[in-house]
Design a protein around this motif. Structure first.
Motif, PDB file in Angstrom:
ATOM      1  N   MET A  21       0.820  -1.184   0.000  1.00  0.00           N
ATOM      2  CA  MET A  21       0.000   0.000   0.000  1.00  0.00           C
ATOM      3  C   MET A  21       0.873   1.261   0.000  1.00  0.00           C
ATOM      4  O   MET A  21       0.532   2.243  -0.660  1.00  0.00           O
ATOM      5  N   ALA A  22       1.966   1.243   0.736  1.00  0.00           N
ATOM      6  CA  ALA A  22       2.865   2.396   0.792  1.00  0.00           C
ATOM      7  C   ALA A  22       3.454   2.683  -0.579  1.00  0.00           C
ATOM      8  O   ALA A  22       3.640   3.844  -0.953  1.00  0.00           O
ATOM      9  N   ARG A  23       3.738   1.626  -1.316  1.00  0.00           N
ATOM     10  CA  ARG A  23       4.295   1.806  -2.657  1.00  0.00           C
ATOM     11  C   ARG A  23       3.306   2.515  -3.573  1.00  0.00           C
ATOM     12  O   ARG A  23       3.697   3.370  -4.382  1.00  0.00           O
ATOM     13  N   LEU A  24       2.055   2.185  -3.447  1.00  0.00           N
ATOM     14  CA  LEU A  24       1.025   2.845  -4.258  1.00  0.00           C
ATOM     15  C   LEU A  24       0.906   4.317  -3.889  1.00  0.00           C
ATOM     16  O   LEU A  24       0.732   5.174  -4.765  1.00  0.00           O
ATOM     17  N   ARG A  25       0.989   4.636  -2.618  1.00  0.00           N
ATOM     18  CA  ARG A  25       0.925   6.034  -2.190  1.00  0.00           C
ATOM     19  C   ARG A  25       2.117   6.815  -2.741  1.00  0.00           C
ATOM     20  O   ARG A  25       1.975   7.959  -3.184  1.00  0.00           O
ATOM     21  N   GLU A  26       3.294   6.215  -2.687  1.00  0.00           N
ATOM     22  CA  GLU A  26       4.490   6.874  -3.223  1.00  0.00           C
ATOM     23  C   GLU A  26       4.343   7.129  -4.717  1.00  0.00           C
ATOM     24  O   GLU A  26       4.693   8.203  -5.214  1.00  0.00           O
ATOM     25  N   GLU A  27       3.801   6.158  -5.425  1.00  0.00           N
ATOM     26  CA  GLU A  27       3.583   6.316  -6.872  1.00  0.00           C
ATOM     27  C   GLU A  27       2.557   7.409  -7.139  1.00  0.00           C
ATOM     28  O   GLU A  27       2.712   8.228  -8.047  1.00  0.00           O
ATOM     29  N   ALA A  28       1.502   7.443  -6.328  1.00  0.00           N
ATOM     30  CA  ALA A  28       0.475   8.475  -6.489  1.00  0.00           C
ATOM     31  C   ALA A  28       1.071   9.859  -6.238  1.00  0.00           C
ATOM     32  O   ALA A  28       0.763  10.815  -6.963  1.00  0.00           O
ATOM     33  N   GLU A  29       1.924   9.983  -5.254  1.00  0.00           N
ATOM     34  CA  GLU A  29       2.578  11.268  -4.980  1.00  0.00           C
ATOM     35  C   GLU A  29       3.479  11.673  -6.134  1.00  0.00           C
ATOM     36  O   GLU A  29       3.529  12.844  -6.512  1.00  0.00           O
ATOM     37  N   ARG A  30       4.195  10.701  -6.700  1.00  0.00           N
ATOM     38  CA  ARG A  30       5.064  10.986  -7.837  1.00  0.00           C
ATOM     39  C   ARG A  30       4.237  11.466  -9.034  1.00  0.00           C
ATOM     40  O   ARG A  30       4.592  12.445  -9.700  1.00  0.00           O
ATOM     41  N   VAL A  31       3.134  10.809  -9.273  1.00  0.00           N
ATOM     42  CA  VAL A  31       2.254  11.193 -10.388  1.00  0.00           C
ATOM     43  C   VAL A  31       1.667  12.576 -10.146  1.00  0.00           C
ATOM     44  O   VAL A  31       1.604  13.403 -11.063  1.00  0.00           O
ATOM     45  N   GLN A  32       1.251  12.854  -8.916  1.00  0.00           N
ATOM     46  CA  GLN A  32       0.713  14.173  -8.578  1.00  0.00           C
ATOM     47  C   GLN A  32       1.759  15.261  -8.804  1.00  0.00           C
ATOM     48  O   GLN A  32       1.453  16.334  -9.334  1.00  0.00           O
ATOM     49  N   ALA A  33       3.003  14.998  -8.406  1.00  0.00           N
ATOM     50  CA  ALA A  33       4.071  15.979  -8.595  1.00  0.00           C
ATOM     51  C   ALA A  33       4.322  16.211 -10.084  1.00  0.00           C
ATOM     52  O   ALA A  33       4.494  17.357 -10.524  1.00  0.00           O
TER      53      ALA A  33
END
Length: 50
Positions: free
Chosen positions: A1-13
């Protein structure tokens, strides 16, 4: 789940950076359009203020 959040943050940035670039391109386009619409200083004998 943490990996998905990190990916979502990267995409948002990345999306945020792309939106900034798009805004800058829009402003540049407006500036170019305005400059091209101005009378040519060489043909009017007037220099544009800097």
């Amino acid at each position: 789940m943490a990996r998905l959040r990190e990916e979502a943050e990267r995409v948002q940035a990345a999306l945020g950076a792309a939106e900034v670039q798009l805004e800058r391109l829009g402003q540049a386009r407006e500036t170019v359009t305005e400059v091209l619409a101005e009378p040519d200083a060489a043909t009017t004998g007037q220099a544009r203020p800097r």
